[in-house]
Scaffold this motif. Structure first.
Motif, PDB file in Angstrom:
ATOM      1  N   PHE A 189       0.802  -1.224   0.000  1.00 34.61           N
ATOM      2  CA  PHE A 189       0.000   0.000   0.000  1.00 34.61           C
ATOM      3  C   PHE A 189       0.836   1.275   0.000  1.00 34.61           C
ATOM      4  O   PHE A 189       0.343   2.330  -0.432  1.00 34.61           O
ATOM      5  N   LEU A 190       2.071   1.210   0.464  1.00 33.12           N
ATOM      6  CA  LEU A 190       2.843   2.441   0.614  1.00 33.12           C
ATOM      7  C   LEU A 190       3.973   2.613  -0.394  1.00 33.12           C
ATOM      8  O   LEU A 190       4.548   3.699  -0.481  1.00 33.12           O
ATOM      9  N   SER A 191       4.329   1.582  -1.144  1.00 31.59           N
ATOM     10  CA  SER A 191       5.362   1.753  -2.166  1.00 31.59           C
ATOM     11  C   SER A 191       4.709   2.007  -3.519  1.00 31.59           C
ATOM     12  O   SER A 191       3.551   1.656  -3.744  1.00 31.59           O
ATOM     13  N   LEU A 192       5.462   2.622  -4.396  1.00 38.63           N
ATOM     14  CA  LEU A 192       4.965   2.823  -5.753  1.00 38.63           C
ATOM     15  C   LEU A 192       4.839   1.472  -6.453  1.00 38.63           C
ATOM     16  O   LEU A 192       5.590   0.543  -6.171  1.00 38.63           O
ATOM     17  N   LYS A 193       3.909   1.386  -7.393  1.00 41.28           N
ATOM     18  CA  LYS A 193       3.680   0.105  -8.061  1.00 41.28           C
ATOM     19  C   LYS A 193       2.889   0.314  -9.337  1.00 41.28           C
ATOM     20  O   LYS A 193       2.224   1.345  -9.514  1.00 41.28           O
ATOM     21  N   GLN A 194       2.950  -0.670 -10.191  1.00 41.33           N
ATOM     22  CA  GLN A 194       2.101  -0.699 -11.378  1.00 41.33           C
ATOM     23  C   GLN A 194       0.785  -1.395 -11.019  1.00 41.33           C
ATOM     24  O   GLN A 194       0.761  -2.299 -10.169  1.00 41.33           O
ATOM     25  N   GLU A 222      -6.306 -10.968  -1.748  1.00 41.13           N
ATOM     26  CA  GLU A 222      -6.136 -11.059  -0.299  1.00 41.13           C
ATOM     27  C   GLU A 222      -5.652  -9.739   0.300  1.00 41.13           C
ATOM     28  O   GLU A 222      -6.065  -9.335   1.379  1.00 41.13           O
ATOM     29  N   LEU A 223      -4.752  -9.064  -0.398  1.00 42.28           N
ATOM     30  CA  LEU A 223      -4.215  -7.812   0.114  1.00 42.28           C
ATOM     31  C   LEU A 223      -5.272  -6.724   0.189  1.00 42.28           C
ATOM     32  O   LEU A 223      -5.151  -5.785   0.982  1.00 42.28           O
ATOM     33  N   ASP A 224      -6.285  -6.823  -0.614  1.00 37.50           N
ATOM     34  CA  ASP A 224      -7.327  -5.799  -0.642  1.00 37.50           C
ATOM     35  C   ASP A 224      -8.270  -5.913   0.545  1.00 37.50           C
ATOM     36  O   ASP A 224      -9.064  -5.006   0.805  1.00 37.50           O
ATOM     37  N   LYS A 225      -8.189  -7.014   1.290  1.00 37.08           N
ATOM     38  CA  LYS A 225      -9.078  -7.235   2.429  1.00 37.08           C
ATOM     39  C   LYS A 225      -8.495  -6.629   3.704  1.00 37.08           C
ATOM     40  O   LYS A 225      -7.279  -6.547   3.862  1.00 37.08           O
ATOM     41  N   PRO A 226      -9.352  -6.186   4.639  1.00 36.67           N
ATOM     42  CA  PRO A 226      -8.851  -5.783   5.965  1.00 36.67           C
ATOM     43  C   PRO A 226      -8.158  -6.964   6.627  1.00 36.67           C
ATOM     44  O   PRO A 226      -8.492  -8.123   6.363  1.00 36.67           O
ATOM     45  N   TYR A 227      -7.199  -6.682   7.486  1.00 40.13           N
ATOM     46  CA  TYR A 227      -6.438  -7.757   8.113  1.00 40.13           C
ATOM     47  C   TYR A 227      -6.370  -7.567   9.618  1.00 40.13           C
ATOM     48  O   TYR A 227      -6.177  -6.455  10.113  1.00 40.13           O
ATOM     49  N   ASP A 228      -6.538  -8.664  10.368  1.00 37.05           N
ATOM     50  CA  ASP A 228      -6.471  -8.635  11.826  1.00 37.05           C
ATOM     51  C   ASP A 228      -5.025  -8.810  12.277  1.00 37.05           C
ATOM     52  O   ASP A 228      -4.414  -9.847  12.033  1.00 37.05           O
ATOM     53  N   ILE A 229      -4.508  -7.805  12.961  1.00 35.83           N
ATOM     54  CA  ILE A 229      -3.119  -7.795  13.417  1.00 35.83           C
ATOM     55  C   ILE A 229      -3.094  -7.898  14.935  1.00 35.83           C
ATOM     56  O   ILE A 229      -3.903  -7.264  15.613  1.00 35.83           O
TER      57      ILE A 229
END
Length: 295
Positions: A189-194, A222-229
């Motif tokens: 989410f925080l690095s630049l990407k295509q 999977e990355l687009d989903k909220p995650y429990d930390i």
């Protein structure tokens, strides 16, 4: 700032010797981690080091800007300076920080000072910070605060984690899983990407480790989903010398899609600096740039 912790210093020095893992990456699994996997598939601490080196850089670079903004959310600013702009004690006598332009006259003193209030929703004063965007450029919401705290935790983990303290092997493996998944989310989410690409993950993290967790084709979903930390990751008073982690303890849900564009852009620049200063000279290509193709 150079850490006095030997482990942190060793990891920091290793930044100059980073090599890129060019394996095709696969993503993380958010549940049923290591189900039916053999002993040879288990992760050891060394497999986390590439990502940990990155997070040392992220935190050390960002803290000069974000540390002062975090004082409000950590309740370290003097309540009376927030409420009235004055305090009966001088700055050297008060146990809290006086340097703030933030004002909120209706802020509940019990909630702010003790982080709890017996009146709860019936309290006539406010139990939240209002108009924070006028005083904070990047840490404007709880989500941004928690992501920054998570970056700080991973940096501290890199320098202070004692592997022998977590004696339960299942706990240890799930701890490594939670660290890896947290790093993958933050890098994504925080690095630049295509768009629709995971090459930025392979650039900054250990691709072979990510491969163990989830198939490549499921990664972006999977990355687009909220995650429990684990909530312990946000506890700054946690002591790495004690048995501090257990699987299935309290967790806090983070939706990385709620991060502001200002916060993301701020870290985009830090990731770019890390690439330019550490990885580009070793022949790596920036995966967020369009590379010319022969036609």
């Amino acid at each position: 700032m150079v850490s006095k912790n030997p482990k942190t210093n060793v990891l920091t020095k290793q930044m100059n010797d980073l090599t890129l893992d060019r394996n095709v990456g696969k993503s993380i699994q958010t549940s049923d981690f290591y189900i039916n996997r053999s002993e040879k598939d288990r992760i050891n601490f060394a497999r986390l080091e590439k990502g940990l080196l990155l997070f040392i850089y992220l935190y050390e670079t960002a803290k000069s800007t974000l540390a002062s903004e975090l004082t409000l959310w950590d309740h370290r600013l003097c309540f009376y300076m927030i409420k009235d702009g004055t305090c009966t004690k001088t700055s050297d006598q008060c146990h809290h920080i006086h340097q703030t332009t933030y004002r909120q006259s209706n802020l509940c003193p019990f909630w702010y000072i003790n982080k709890t209030c017996k009146f709860n929703s019936k309290c006539k004063n406010s139990h939240q910070f209002e108009e924070v965007s006028k005083y904070h450029r990047y840490l404007r919401t709880e989500t941004e605060v928690n992501v920054y705290k998570l970056i700080r935790f991973i940096r501290n983990f890199a320098g202070h984690y004692i592997e022998s303290v977590i004696t339960d092997q299942n706990d240890q493996q799930n701890l490594y899983k939670d660290i890896i998944i947290s790093m993958v989310h933050i890098v994504h989410f925080l690095s630049l990407k295509q768009p629709d690409s995971i090459e930025h993950l392979n650039l900054f993290l250990e691709a072979a480790t990510i491969n163990q967790l989830i198939p490549k084709e499921d990664l972006l979903i999977e990355l687009d989903k909220p995650y429990d930390i684990p909530s312990i990751f946000f506890d700054l008073s946690m002591n790495f010398n004690t048995y501090w982690y257990q699987n299935n303890t309290n967790k806090q849900c983070i939706d990385f899609n709620q991060l502001s564009s200002e916060f993301i852009t701020f870290f985009n620049d830090i990731f770019t600096g890390y690439y330019e200063g550490r990885l580009k000279s070793r022949g790596s290509k920036a995966p967020w740039r369009e590379h010319s193709k022969k036609t």
